[in-house]
Scaffold this motif. Structure first.
Motif, PDB file in Angstrom:
ATOM      1  N   TRP A  74      -7.502   8.692  -8.293  1.00 28.22           N
ATOM      2  CA  TRP A  74      -6.838   7.995  -9.391  1.00 28.22           C
ATOM      3  C   TRP A  74      -7.506   8.351 -10.713  1.00 28.22           C
ATOM      4  CZ3 TRP A  74      -9.190   4.849  -5.508  1.00 28.22           C
ATOM      5  CH2 TRP A  74     -10.439   4.359  -5.835  1.00 28.22           C
ATOM      6  N   PHE A  75      -6.869   7.907 -11.790  1.00 29.87           N
ATOM      7  CA  PHE A  75      -7.419   8.130 -13.121  1.00 29.87           C
ATOM      8  C   PHE A  75      -8.442   7.044 -13.433  1.00 29.87           C
ATOM      9  CE2 PHE A  75      -3.205  10.103 -13.236  1.00 29.87           C
ATOM     10  CZ  PHE A  75      -3.552  11.382 -13.662  1.00 29.87           C
ATOM     11  N   ARG A  76      -9.571   7.457 -13.957  1.00 32.91           N
ATOM     12  CA  ARG A  76     -10.628   6.502 -14.300  1.00 32.91           C
ATOM     13  C   ARG A  76     -10.198   5.629 -15.470  1.00 32.91           C
ATOM     14  NH1 ARG A  76     -14.999  11.232 -13.809  1.00 32.91           N
ATOM     15  NH2 ARG A  76     -15.451  10.967 -11.607  1.00 32.91           N
ATOM     16  N   LYS A  95     -12.708  -0.914  -8.910  1.00 35.14           N
ATOM     17  CA  LYS A  95     -12.574   0.505  -8.589  1.00 35.14           C
ATOM     18  C   LYS A  95     -11.381   1.148  -9.286  1.00 35.14           C
ATOM     19  CE  LYS A  95     -14.667   0.158  -4.039  1.00 35.14           C
ATOM     20  NZ  LYS A  95     -15.523   1.296  -3.788  1.00 35.14           N
ATOM     21  N   ILE A  96     -10.235   0.514  -9.228  1.00 36.73           N
ATOM     22  CA  ILE A  96      -9.019   1.124  -9.758  1.00 36.73           C
ATOM     23  C   ILE A  96      -8.352   0.169 -10.740  1.00 36.73           C
ATOM     24  CG2 ILE A  96      -7.644   0.356  -7.776  1.00 36.73           C
ATOM     25  CD1 ILE A  96      -5.991   2.939  -8.100  1.00 36.73           C
ATOM     26  N   THR A 123      -2.760   3.370  -6.249  1.00 37.38           N
ATOM     27  CA  THR A 123      -2.444   2.081  -6.865  1.00 37.38           C
ATOM     28  C   THR A 123      -1.670   1.206  -5.885  1.00 37.38           C
ATOM     29  OG1 THR A 123      -2.370   3.121  -9.033  1.00 37.38           O
ATOM     30  CG2 THR A 123      -1.330   0.972  -8.834  1.00 37.38           C
ATOM     31  N   LYS A 124      -0.723   1.817  -5.201  1.00 31.04           N
ATOM     32  CA  LYS A 124       0.065   1.069  -4.216  1.00 31.04           C
ATOM     33  C   LYS A 124      -0.850   0.525  -3.125  1.00 31.04           C
ATOM     34  CE  LYS A 124       3.906   1.530  -1.002  1.00 31.04           C
ATOM     35  NZ  LYS A 124       4.914   2.437  -0.439  1.00 31.04           N
ATOM     36  N   GLY A 125      -1.769   1.347  -2.660  1.00 27.36           N
ATOM     37  CA  GLY A 125      -2.692   0.907  -1.623  1.00 27.36           C
ATOM     38  C   GLY A 125      -3.607  -0.215  -2.079  1.00 27.36           C
ATOM     39  N   ALA A 126      -3.933  -0.233  -3.359  1.00 28.78           N
ATOM     40  CA  ALA A 126      -4.838  -1.249  -3.884  1.00 28.78           C
ATOM     41  C   ALA A 126      -4.129  -2.543  -4.252  1.00 28.78           C
ATOM     42  CB  ALA A 126      -5.563  -0.707  -5.114  1.00 28.78           C
ATOM     43  N   HIS A 133       2.591  -8.646  -2.719  1.00 34.45           N
ATOM     44  CA  HIS A 133       1.719  -8.028  -3.717  1.00 34.45           C
ATOM     45  C   HIS A 133       0.548  -8.932  -4.030  1.00 34.45           C
ATOM     46  CE1 HIS A 133       4.735  -4.991  -4.558  1.00 34.45           C
ATOM     47  NE2 HIS A 133       5.623  -5.960  -4.570  1.00 34.45           N
ATOM     48  N   ARG A 134      -0.525  -8.325  -4.452  1.00 33.38           N
ATOM     49  CA  ARG A 134      -1.629  -9.102  -4.984  1.00 33.38           C
ATOM     50  C   ARG A 134      -1.803  -8.718  -6.444  1.00 33.38           C
ATOM     51  NH1 ARG A 134      -6.965  -6.399  -2.177  1.00 33.38           N
ATOM     52  NH2 ARG A 134      -6.562  -4.321  -2.907  1.00 33.38           N
TER      53      ARG A 134
END
Length: 157
Positions: A74-76, A95-96, A123-126, A133-134
């Motif tokens: 991912w992008f920082r 993290k993301i 992003t989807k995984g996080a 959704h969270r």
């Protein structure tokens, strides 16, 4: 990598979301120049020179975002004042961040090499759970001393 662009990304006040905005809106500015520059009183050479300078800066920021702003999935978010990345897989919390993912992808950064798709999958995984959704904000329970409060907003679970 151009030193000016790297210095921009290492400055905590210019995070990944701003890099994405620069690329997205910079290209729109270049298109406006091409279409309306002469009608607004600019000479043809002036329009061509300005457009070339804008696109050169866009390319520099895009390349910097793909190198210094990429964390393998991912992008920082940014870099802290000491040059350490924020929003990286190495962080125990936060993290993301969702903002640089969306803006960089909308700007087309990483579309050609698959990084944009990978960032969206990360992003989807996080942010997705089996039952819904969270909150997509990065979870930060302990604000690191290395990061100023202007960069991170702590959240609670």
């Amino acid at each position: 990598m151009a030193p000016k662009a790297r210095a921009m990304f290492l400055n905590k006040s210019v995070p990944g979301i701003i890099a994405g905005m620069f690329v997205l809106y910079g290209e729109q500015y270049a298109q406006i120049l091409e279409q309306f520059g002469e009608a607004c009183g600019m000479g043809a050479d002036e329009v061509a020179n300005e457009t070339a300078e804008v696109r050169k800066a866009i390319a520099e920021v895009r390349e910097t975002t793909l190198t210094a702003g990429w964390d393998d999935a991912w992008f920082r978010r940014a870099y802290d004042a000491n040059g350490n990345p924020v929003g990286t897989n190495e962080d125990s919390e936060g993290k993301i961040y969702i903002e640089p993912q969306g803006m960089c992808v909308m700007a087309g950064i990483g579309v050609d090499d698959g990084k944009a798709a990978k960032a969206l999958e990360s992003t989807k995984g996080a942010t997705h759970l089996p039952l819904g959704h969270r909150d997509p904000r990065a979870r930060i329970l302990h604000l690191p001393h290395r990061v100023g409060r202007d960069l991170l907003i702590p959240t609670r679970l």
